[in-house]
Design a protein around this motif. Structure first.
Motif, mmCIF file in Angstrom:
data_model
loop_
_atom_site.group_PDB
_atom_site.id
_atom_site.type_symbol
_atom_site.label_atom_id
_atom_site.label_comp_id
_atom_site.label_asym_id
_atom_site.label_seq_id
_atom_site.Cartn_x
_atom_site.Cartn_y
_atom_site.Cartn_z
ATOM 1 N N SER A 180 0.840 -1.191 0.000
ATOM 2 C CA SER A 180 0.000 0.000 0.000
ATOM 3 C C SER A 180 0.874 1.239 0.000
ATOM 4 C CB SER A 180 -0.923 0.021 1.212
ATOM 5 O OG SER A 180 -0.187 0.113 2.421
ATOM 6 N N LEU A 181 0.253 2.358 -0.293
ATOM 7 C CA LEU A 181 0.981 3.620 -0.336
ATOM 8 C C LEU A 181 1.594 3.948 1.023
ATOM 9 C CD1 LEU A 181 1.586 5.900 -2.347
ATOM 10 C CD2 LEU A 181 -0.485 7.059 -1.537
ATOM 11 N N GLY A 182 0.835 3.717 2.085
ATOM 12 C CA GLY A 182 1.340 4.012 3.416
ATOM 13 C C GLY A 182 2.494 3.121 3.817
ATOM 14 N N ASN A 183 2.444 1.855 3.470
ATOM 15 C CA ASN A 183 3.527 0.934 3.831
ATOM 16 C C ASN A 183 4.818 1.263 3.086
ATOM 17 O OD1 ASN A 183 2.090 -0.513 5.727
ATOM 18 N ND2 ASN A 183 1.384 -2.062 4.255
ATOM 19 N N TYR A 184 4.731 1.698 1.819
ATOM 20 C CA TYR A 184 5.944 2.065 1.084
ATOM 21 C C TYR A 184 6.585 3.307 1.691
ATOM 22 C CZ TYR A 184 5.893 -1.283 -2.757
ATOM 23 O OH TYR A 184 5.995 -2.434 -3.501
ATOM 24 N N ILE A 185 5.795 4.264 2.091
ATOM 25 C CA ILE A 185 6.353 5.458 2.732
ATOM 26 C C ILE A 185 6.987 5.079 4.070
ATOM 27 C CG2 ILE A 185 5.766 7.714 3.691
ATOM 28 C CD1 ILE A 185 3.598 7.966 1.584
ATOM 29 N N ALA A 186 6.316 4.160 4.803
ATOM 30 C CA ALA A 186 6.889 3.710 6.077
ATOM 31 C C ALA A 186 8.220 2.999 5.871
ATOM 32 C CB ALA A 186 5.892 2.790 6.786
ATOM 33 N N VAL A 187 8.374 2.238 4.784
ATOM 34 C CA VAL A 187 9.633 1.553 4.493
ATOM 35 C C VAL A 187 10.722 2.560 4.171
ATOM 36 C CG1 VAL A 187 10.768 0.074 2.810
ATOM 37 C CG2 VAL A 187 8.573 -0.598 3.760
ATOM 38 N N LEU A 188 10.401 3.592 3.394
ATOM 39 C CA LEU A 188 11.413 4.569 2.998
ATOM 40 C C LEU A 188 11.950 5.346 4.196
ATOM 41 C CD1 LEU A 188 9.859 5.998 -0.304
ATOM 42 C CD2 LEU A 188 11.888 4.553 -0.088
#
Length: 1294
Positions: A180-188
């Protein structure tokens, strides 16, 4: 032994029913036991064009692909079956390395999935997907929306009890996180979850995406550029990409998978705050039936939203499975629709027994048709759309049932004393003709759809046409037998109960009150239907025929323009596998039709971003030898025996062909997907690169010492060696183009290359691509050597094949159906004009229907094409009913025929249309789109068909309808041609028809001004006393003529039953005044006259008028919505409008009649005149089924016979309140149909008529030689004396 078919039905109805039942049982059992039962597990199967040029090539290419591989018909390696990889020198370690590389090539992203290994792999197409959209239609690129998507996933997906059993797991045995969009931002930014991200993280991510988006949209940022520096150096284009874009795969995956294509696109790059309309979320669960529980529990509801985001689309791999689920669940709507049709039949006929018999007839027709479809026609595939035949056949059968029982009841009213055999004969005379014309025309219209290339439509055409023809047999055998059985056993079981029986308990009184209420409602409906169909409709059609023709012609022209010119029906934009099955607002449909094109990974792989490939095949002929009526049968491959590429000419042509392809403007050199069209060029390069060896002579067979073109054995051997060498680099054999059979021989050649054309849903673009490539391939094959001349090409043309078939064949099928309908109508009516008018009305119905479908924004998918192909068949029934009724009308003039057919068929037509309209409304709430569209189509086609048949067709007949034998195809050997009278005048009133058996048609002479009177006549209800209906004047005085055309004679004499006590006392006192004579004759065949003027009358006249009321037939229990048709094959006997099927006649003897004549000889002339007027005056009516205003007294031969002889009738006499107190000057309260006109001919002087009515004429002084006396209703006004002509003919009112 029965001498006729009608006698067989009347005497042996049970035998006919048993024979039909046995036939049905045998055919049903045989059809169910032979072969496999219908399989509806794939309801969308069969909706692709099969027998087209493109379709054949697609089927063969699918067969080639399915038969190519290890241990299959064709293989890419010549040694696939002979040797193992060990025998070819490939070690196990090398095979393992090849397997690892194959696994890497199948990945959508090559590298690991995040710096910290947060995800369980890259997002893949096989995972379930949810599409989010902002609730406020704003951008999703904000903290609240991103966290809302995470929270909704937790509430709707992860909270489900079965999610942990379905999710992909990590090494710690935990469910993988969603992409999801939120999980990718959290990974970055190293956040623990998407709920922990901040606004700063979102802003930094947007800046990073802005920097990398241009390289992605230019095609430079690819999966091969992501990873360490050593990996990126292998690809030259990766040097242009900034390192921050390739350090992590998150940037590429965000742009490729999770955001829509317009976000940070070249067009929106400069926006300060770019708008993110849609965002995709990949669930860590595989698509398929396992997601059904989660969907039904949490995702089927309508609360898939919060204050920030909403789930508007999803792809769970459940579309086909869910379609099957709802297909079964929504079956209740078609069942309710069928139930509504048969409830309408029960309401119209007021008989549960007849309704059940009609239902059995429908079921029997369907089962016998299934037997013929499967056993006789040998069809092995029964598509799901064939089940729509149940609704279509039920509606057709209901309409025919309405017509039959209208004609049946009419026969009973015209001849109440006749037997069942005569009723059957009269009814079947008209109904049989109607059924033959209607069913053959309808069936032929359905069979015409057989020319379609879509398998499901062809199967439906055969099955539906067979159902209609089988139903024809049941309608002429089963239905009349059921009617006879009902009359003989069911209708006679009614038991009369006295009033005291109903008053002895409370519940009986309630039942009686309910009965009275229903009877009042029934009478109200009956009177309303009579007013509508007997007066308003004929008058409205005739008077406003100019308006109807212009209005419906304009509708037809508008429908034709919308359907054929602009905007036309939209062609499908989805392939058959993704065809719409739910309403467009359904999340599954929104994903397929809208959202899948909004994301780049879908667009590049399956959408308009992909290149169109061209695949050229040699060695296999494009022959589809499978069962074209079974989509599961793909047939076998047919090899080309002339194929060879080993000879020098073929080698040189293939090398030149490669250069020609590269020089074409449509060729696209794709670096990622290697082309095989230059197979010969690559082989030549490989040969030139091999140096000859002096030590290994076997190696020297394939080296640069040989010049091109090579010998046949060298070429074949070296091709195998090249494939063997290049195949060692991968786990799978290298696809260079050649295909080898099981013996290692070269069997086929498949060359592929990419074009500059992109895949398009637009029909025009796809057509341009296909025509250009097809023309070029055709020209090149002409220059090829003998072994390569049978080459052909294919591509991703499934959607174009469907679009092309629907765009070309839909109108062709419709036109052919209309043409076939015209031919069948012409063969059944043998009248050119009626056939042309009928086909014009049918064509107008179809065009207007299609035009409305265009306005409803329907796409021309296969299901819609099925409906349109069936439109002609569904439009035929109503128009043909009117056409046959008009054709069988005994009157010669067109206006009389129009009114006759309207009054005979309009009620049944309206009831059938109403029943089917209700059935269509019932199916509208269905979730399955096919049910909803079927309901909409059924409603539209029936309303439009009813309108065109009742108004447009009849208006055409008012203007140009055939009169007499006009337009009739006459055969020299025919003996039953109607010979209409020539002196019917300009009045266009009904010409009088006689017995069909004797072919005697009678002549009528009326005034020239009666035409407009006839048209206005249906509206002249309850006219004032001074209203003058006639413009004629008596030849003997200046006062209006007193001869009414509403003359009629009862065929039975009714007793004085149920007379009011006061009237009885007055009658007795009048008898005493007349000399205590018994008035034995209650009714007699007499002249009916009435004056338009009302004067004061004496008390004695009032007594005499009331005495006449005692002799009138009365009724009760009018049939609700009585719209019976009329059979004019037998002489019609006009009756009171209130008289029903049963009439009670007096048992007066011939002696009593003679006494009446002799005993009154001493009375004064005035008294005898008044008694004569009283006894012989009858009421008239504009009967719904009989045009009583056009009847002449001398037509009623049967009535004259009954007048001379005594007869006994049933004991019960039905009374009507509406005829209880007639006034002078009114014809039994029915002044609305009074028309006064002078007629010179009132008696039939034919020998038969003279013999039958001689005693009656002598009794009233009306001999064959004397003048005719038309007595006036007032004694102080002169009578009309008309001199009898020697060449008179009688009239007959049908």
């Amino acid at each position: 032994m029965p001498k006729s078919y009608s006698q067989l039905i009347a005497e042996w109805p049970l035998a006919v029913l048993v024979l039909c039942s046995v036939t049905v049982v045998v055919c049903t059992v045989t059809g169910l036991l032979v072969g496999n039962l219908p399989d509806f597990s794939e309801p969308l199967m069969g909706f692709e064009p099969r027998d087209t040029d493109i379709g054949r090539k697609l089927v063969v290419w699918r067969n080639v692909e399915s038969h190519t591989g290890y241990k299959k018909t064709f293989s890419l390696s010549p040694y696939a079956k002979k040797k193992s990889y060990d025998d070819l020198g490939i070690g196990r370690g090398q095979k393992a390395a090849q397997g690892e590389q194959a696994a890497r090539t199948r990945r959508m992203v090559e590298q690991t999935y995040g710096a910290d290994g947060f995800f369980c792999g890259p997002p893949e197409k096989s995972y379930s997907q949810l599409v989010f959209m902002s609730t406020t239609a704003g951008s999703l690129w904000n903290l609240q929306a991103i966290q809302s998507m995470c929270q909704m996933e937790q509430d709707k997906i992860r909270s489900h009890v079965h999610f942990r059993d379905l999710c992909q797991r990590t090494e710690d045995n935990e469910c993988c996180p969603s992409w999801s969009l939120g999980n990718y931002i959290a990974v970055l930014y190293n956040r623990s979850s998407c709920l922990e991200i901040t606004q700063g993280d979102i802003s930094h991510t947007l800046t990073l995406l802005r920097a990398c988006a241009p390289d992605y949209h230019r095609g430079i940022l690819t999966p091969s550029c992501i990873g360490p520096e050593a990996v990126r150096q292998k690809h030259s284009q990766c040097a242009q990409v900034p390192e921050k874009c390739t350090r992590f795969n998150a940037i590429y995956q965000l742009l490729h998978f999770l955001v829509d294509r317009d976000f940070l696109s070249p067009q929106t790059m400069e926006y300060q705050v770019p708008s993110l309309k849609y965002s995709l979320l990949f669930l860590p669960t595989r698509k398929g039936a396992s997601m059904m529980g989660i969907y039904l529990d949490n995702l089927e509801t309508w609360d898939l939203f919060d204050n920030y985001t909403s789930i508007t689309g999803m792809d769970l791999g459940l579309k086909q499975k869910l379609f099957q689920h709802y297909l079964l669940l929504d079956t209740k709507y078609p069942v309710l629709a069928i139930l509504a049709i048969f409830l309408s039949v029960s309401f119209y006929l007021r008989s549960v027994f007849i309704t059940l018999m009609v239902l059995l007839a429908v079921v029997s027709s369907l089962m016998i048709s299934y037997f013929l479809y499967k056993v006789a026609f040998r069809f092995t595939y029964f598509p799901f759309v064939n089940l729509t035949a149940v609704i279509v056949l039920s509606s057709i059968c209901a309409n025919h049932t309405f017509v039959f029982f209208d004609l049946w009841n009419l026969s009973k009213r015209q001849n109440p004393s006749a037997g069942l055999a005569q009723w059957v004969s009269q009814t079947m005379h008209h109904f049989g003709y109607l059924m033959v014309a209607s069913c053959f025309t309808t069936g032929a219209a359905f069979y015409a759809s057989y020319i379609s290339n879509i398998t499901a439509i062809r199967c439906f055409a055969v099955y539906m046409g067979t159902c209609v023809l089988v139903n024809l047999v049941f309608m002429v055998t089963w239905l009349p037998s059921s009617a006879v059985l009902y009359e003989r056993y069911v209708a006679t079981t009614c038991v009369y109960k006295p009033e005291a029986y109903w008053n002895n308990s409370g519940h009986k009184r309630v039942a009686l009150s309910l009965h009275y209420i229903l009877r009042a409602l029934q009478n109200t409906l009956s009177e309303t239907s009579k007013l509508l169909f007997e007066k308003l409709l004929p008058c409205g059609v005739i008077k406003f025929r100019y308006i109807w023709i212009c209005w419906f012609a304009a509708l037809a022209i508008g429908g034709a323009y919308i359907s054929c010119s602009n905007p036309k029906l939209k062609l499908p934009t989805l392939e058959t596998s993704s065809v719409q099955v739910f309403r467009l607002s359904h999340p599954f449909e929104r994903y397929d039709s809208e959202y899948c094109h909004q994301f780049m990974f879908e667009r590049l792989e399956h959408g308009e971003g992909q290149r169109m490939p061209v695949t050229i095949v040699w060695g296999i002929l494009p022959v589809d030898n499978g069962d074209h009526f079974n989509p599961k049968s793909n047939g076998t491959l047919v090899t080309d025996t002339t194929f060879t590429i080993q000879n020098p000419d073929a080698q040189k042509w293939l090398l030149e062909f490669c250069q020609k392809v590269k020089n074409k403007t449509f060729y696209y050199p794709d670096s990622e997907q290697k082309s095989t069209v230059c197979f010969m060029e690559e082989f030549l390069r490989w040969m030139d690169s091999r140096q000859c060896s002096q030590r290994d002579h076997s190696f020297n067979l394939c080296c640069n010492q040989f010049s091109f073109p090579y010998r046949s054995e060298v070429f074949l051997h070296c091709i195998k060696m090249m494939l063997l060498e290049q195949g060692r680099e991968g786990a799978e054999p290298y696809d260079l183009g050649p295909r080898f059979d099981g013996d290692g021989n070269l069997a086929a050649l498949v060359l592929q290359f990419q074009t500059v054309y992109h895949y398009s849903f637009n029909y025009s673009k796809a057509k341009k691509f296909y025509e250009e490539i097809s023309l070029w391939i055709t020209e090149e094959m002409k220059t090829a050597p003998v072994g390569l001349q049978n080459g052909w090409f294919t591509s991703k043309l499934e959607l174009y094949n469907l679009q092309h078939s629907l765009s070309t064949e839909t109108m062709v099928v419709m036109g052919l159906s209309i043409a076939v309908s015209f031919v069948v109508l012409l063969l059944t009516t043998w009248n050119v004009l009626l056939s042309v008018f009928s086909v014009t009305a049918i064509a107008g119905t179809v065009l207007v229907t299609i035009g409305l479908l265009v306005l409803l924004e329907w796409q021309l998918n296969a299901v819609e094409s099925l409906f349109i192909s069936a439109a002609v068949g569904l439009s035929v029934d109503f128009t043909v009913s009117y056409c046959i009724s008009y054709h069988l009308c005994p009157h010669s003039d067109r206006l009389s025929r129009v009114a006759f057919s309207l009054k005979q068929m309009s009620c049944a037509t309206a009831m059938a249309a109403s029943a089917l309209f209700c059935a269509g409304v019932i199916m509208l709430p269905a979730t399955v789109l096919a049910y909803r569209k079927l309901g909409i189509f059924v409603m539209m086609i029936n309303c439009i068909s009813c309108g065109f048949a009742s108004f447009f067709f009849q208006s055409l007949c008012c203007f140009f309808g055939p009169e007499k034998n006009c337009g009739q195809i006459l055969w020299p050997c025919a003996h039953t041609i109607k010979d209409y009278s020539d002196d019917s005048g300009l009045n266009r009133n009904f010409a009088c028809g006689g017995s069909e058996k004797q072919n005697r048609l009678r002549k009528v002479q009326e005034s020239n001004t009666a035409n407009e009177q006839y048209e206005l006549q249906p509206l002249s209800r309850k006219l004032s006393d001074s209203f003058d209906n006639s413009t004629s004047t008596s030849k003997l005085s200046n006062r209006p003529s007193v001869h009414s055309e509403d003359t009629q004679v009862e065929d039975s004499r009714c007793p004085r039953v149920g007379t009011h006590p006061s009237l009885e006392r007055e009658r007795q006192s009048l008898q005493e005044t007349l000399g205590e004579q018994q008035v034995g004759l209650c009714q007699c065949p007499a002249l009916q006259t009435s004056s338009p003027y009302k004067h004061s009358t004496s008390e004695a006249e009032i007594h005499r008028e009331r005495l006449c009321q005692d002799c009138r037939c009365r009724k009760y229990g009018l049939k609700a919505w009585d719209g019976s048709g009329q059979d004019h094959s037998q002489p019609a006997v006009m009756k009171e409008e209130g008289q029903l099927n049963k009439s009670q006649c007096s048992s007066d003897t011939a002696q009593q009649q003679a006494d009446y004549t002799s005993d009154h000889s001493h009375l004064p002339a005035a008294d005898i005149y008044k008694i004569h007027r009283c006894l012989c005056s009858l009421g008239s009516s504009f009967d719904m089924l009989n045009i009583s205003s056009e009847t002449s007294i001398s037509d009623l031969e049967q009535g004259l016979k009954l007048a001379e002889s005594a007869s006994s009738c049933p004991d019960a006499l039905e009374l009507s309140d509406s005829y209880g107190h007639p006034e002078r000057g009114y014809l039994n309260g029915k002044r609305d149909t009074l028309r006064l006109d002078l007629r010179e001919t009132v008696f039939d002087v034919s020998p038969a008529a003279s013999q039958n009515s001689s005693s009656w004429k002598k009794r009233f002084g009306l001999g064959s030689e004397g003048p005719v006396v038309l007595p006036n209703s007032q004694p102080d006004m002169p009578d009309v004396w008309i001199r009898r002509s020697s060449a008179q003919s009688s009239g007959y009112n049908s």
